[in-house]
Motif scaffolding. Sequence first.
Motif, PDB file in Angstrom:
ATOM      1  N   GLN A 138     136.032 -36.811  29.407  1.00 19.22           N
ATOM      2  CA  GLN A 138     135.531 -37.272  28.233  1.00 19.22           C
ATOM      3  C   GLN A 138     134.544 -36.361  27.813  1.00 19.22           C
ATOM      4  O   GLN A 138     134.116 -36.863  26.425  1.00 19.22           O
ATOM      5  CB  GLN A 138     135.770 -38.277  27.510  1.00 19.22           C
ATOM      6  N   GLY A 139     133.657 -35.693  28.170  1.00 20.96           N
ATOM      7  CA  GLY A 139     132.981 -35.197  28.467  1.00 20.96           C
ATOM      8  C   GLY A 139     131.486 -36.178  28.805  1.00 20.96           C
ATOM      9  O   GLY A 139     129.975 -35.152  28.881  1.00 20.96           O
ATOM     10  N   TYR A 140     131.892 -37.327  29.660  1.00 19.90           N
ATOM     11  CA  TYR A 140     130.105 -38.340  29.518  1.00 19.90           C
ATOM     12  C   TYR A 140     129.397 -37.710  31.072  1.00 19.90           C
ATOM     13  O   TYR A 140     130.377 -36.979  32.052  1.00 19.90           O
ATOM     14  CB  TYR A 140     130.164 -39.839  30.596  1.00 19.90           C
ATOM     15  N   ARG A 141     128.481 -37.337  30.933  1.00 23.26           N
ATOM     16  CA  ARG A 141     127.487 -36.939  32.277  1.00 23.26           C
ATOM     17  C   ARG A 141     127.615 -38.206  33.413  1.00 23.26           C
ATOM     18  O   ARG A 141     127.889 -39.527  33.202  1.00 23.26           O
ATOM     19  CB  ARG A 141     126.145 -36.622  32.030  1.00 23.26           C
ATOM     20  N   GLN A 142     127.533 -37.658  35.002  1.00 26.91           N
ATOM     21  CA  GLN A 142     127.572 -38.652  35.847  1.00 26.91           C
ATOM     22  C   GLN A 142     126.098 -39.907  35.953  1.00 26.91           C
ATOM     23  O   GLN A 142     126.692 -41.235  35.733  1.00 26.91           O
ATOM     24  CB  GLN A 142     127.479 -37.786  37.174  1.00 26.91           C
ATOM     25  N   GLU A 143     125.296 -39.785  35.191  1.00 27.67           N
ATOM     26  CA  GLU A 143     124.389 -40.487  34.844  1.00 27.67           C
ATOM     27  C   GLU A 143     125.120 -41.820  34.202  1.00 27.67           C
ATOM     28  O   GLU A 143     124.386 -43.101  34.631  1.00 27.67           O
ATOM     29  CB  GLU A 143     123.224 -40.346  34.945  1.00 27.67           C
ATOM     30  N   GLU A 144     125.341 -41.155  33.036  1.00 24.35           N
ATOM     31  CA  GLU A 144     125.666 -41.736  32.197  1.00 24.35           C
ATOM     32  C   GLU A 144     126.731 -42.914  32.612  1.00 24.35           C
ATOM     33  O   GLU A 144     126.925 -44.538  32.332  1.00 24.35           O
ATOM     34  CB  GLU A 144     126.615 -41.519  30.917  1.00 24.35           C
ATOM     35  N   LEU A 145     127.585 -42.192  33.468  1.00 25.82           N
ATOM     36  CA  LEU A 145     128.871 -43.127  33.761  1.00 25.82           C
ATOM     37  C   LEU A 145     127.979 -43.973  34.742  1.00 25.82           C
ATOM     38  O   LEU A 145     129.175 -45.236  34.597  1.00 25.82           O
ATOM     39  CB  LEU A 145     129.332 -42.347  34.971  1.00 25.82           C
ATOM     40  N   ALA A 146     127.640 -43.871  35.557  1.00 23.53           N
ATOM     41  CA  ALA A 146     126.689 -44.591  36.844  1.00 23.53           C
ATOM     42  C   ALA A 146     126.209 -45.459  36.419  1.00 23.53           C
ATOM     43  O   ALA A 146     126.578 -47.284  36.624  1.00 23.53           O
ATOM     44  CB  ALA A 146     126.026 -43.897  37.631  1.00 23.53           C
ATOM     45  N   GLN A 147     125.628 -45.842  34.576  1.00 23.31           N
ATOM     46  CA  GLN A 147     125.585 -46.610  33.720  1.00 23.31           C
ATOM     47  C   GLN A 147     126.189 -47.768  33.585  1.00 23.31           C
ATOM     48  O   GLN A 147     126.481 -48.963  33.434  1.00 23.31           O
ATOM     49  CB  GLN A 147     124.134 -46.282  32.360  1.00 23.31           C
ATOM     50  N   SER A 148     127.334 -46.938  32.677  1.00 24.75           N
ATOM     51  CA  SER A 148     128.926 -48.418  32.502  1.00 24.75           C
ATOM     52  C   SER A 148     128.973 -48.368  33.556  1.00 24.75           C
ATOM     53  O   SER A 148     129.191 -50.025  33.233  1.00 24.75           O
ATOM     54  CB  SER A 148     129.595 -46.949  31.516  1.00 24.75           C
ATOM     55  N   LEU A 149     129.003 -48.063  34.919  1.00 22.74           N
ATOM     56  CA  LEU A 149     129.866 -48.632  35.948  1.00 22.74           C
ATOM     57  C   LEU A 149     128.899 -49.566  36.282  1.00 22.74           C
ATOM     58  O   LEU A 149     129.066 -50.675  37.391  1.00 22.74           O
ATOM     59  CB  LEU A 149     130.605 -48.088  36.486  1.00 22.74           C
ATOM     60  N   GLY A 150     127.507 -50.061  36.035  1.00 20.09           N
ATOM     61  CA  GLY A 150     126.874 -50.529  37.020  1.00 20.09           C
ATOM     62  C   GLY A 150     126.708 -50.190  38.752  1.00 20.09           C
ATOM     63  O   GLY A 150     126.672 -51.124  38.980  1.00 20.09           O
ATOM     64  N   CYS A 151     126.761 -49.128  38.880  1.00 12.87           N
ATOM     65  CA  CYS A 151     125.954 -47.935  39.819  1.00 12.87           C
ATOM     66  C   CYS A 151     125.548 -47.532  39.760  1.00 12.87           C
ATOM     67  O   CYS A 151     124.770 -47.090  39.387  1.00 12.87           O
ATOM     68  CB  CYS A 151     127.523 -48.407  40.377  1.00 12.87           C
ATOM     69  N   THR A 152     125.150 -46.512  41.280  1.00 15.23           N
ATOM     70  CA  THR A 152     124.082 -45.444  40.888  1.00 15.23           C
ATOM     71  C   THR A 152     125.234 -44.432  41.000  1.00 15.23           C
ATOM     72  O   THR A 152     125.573 -44.471  41.178  1.00 15.23           O
ATOM     73  CB  THR A 152     123.045 -45.956  42.047  1.00 15.23           C
ATOM     74  N   ALA A 153     123.831 -42.595  39.744  1.00 16.18           N
ATOM     75  CA  ALA A 153     124.059 -42.022  39.793  1.00 16.18           C
ATOM     76  C   ALA A 153     124.753 -41.335  41.479  1.00 16.18           C
ATOM     77  O   ALA A 153     125.702 -40.266  41.534  1.00 16.18           O
ATOM     78  CB  ALA A 153     123.023 -41.104  39.832  1.00 16.18           C
TER      79      ALA A 153
END
Length: 176
Positions: A138-153
Amino acid sequence: MSLSHTIERARRGDAAARQTISDLLRERVLRTAGHYASLTGMDRDDLQQEMWLGMLIGLQQVDVTIGDPLCYLFLRGKWRLLEAIRRSERERAEPLDAGDCLPERGSFEDEVHHRWITGQLGARLRGPQREILNGLMQGYRQEELAQSLGCTAANVSYHVRKIREGYRSLAAECAA
């Protein structure tokens, strides 16, 4: 005054206690930031600031009953410094006038094939890897995914490597 008492006072905002802690860690911070600045070419002061910020954040989470609290704070600062370096490396880009134009897009058949393999891979993945693959698609960056999943980059990067391995394996299966 004990170190645990100083940390408790610093948590509550006592400037003198924070100064005491920073005095205890100053030399290590200066050496570490200087070392990484010489390796990466980044500004030493910026790296020091990242370390201090990481330590201030860690100050709220340190458990003085486990291990060495100063070591914990130093490592939190160093992790923050390394994340800043990683972020900087990812954000560096070549100038638009350097090199070739955008790479040629593959054929329609290749694109359909890659999308099919990605769909098959998504069906095989479980848990966070499936969520990460969907987020990347969907085009999300890894940092954004880390924040949404509650984990680290770094955790997301690990899963991305595993997803790539799975993709290569599935593509090899399909090619055979």
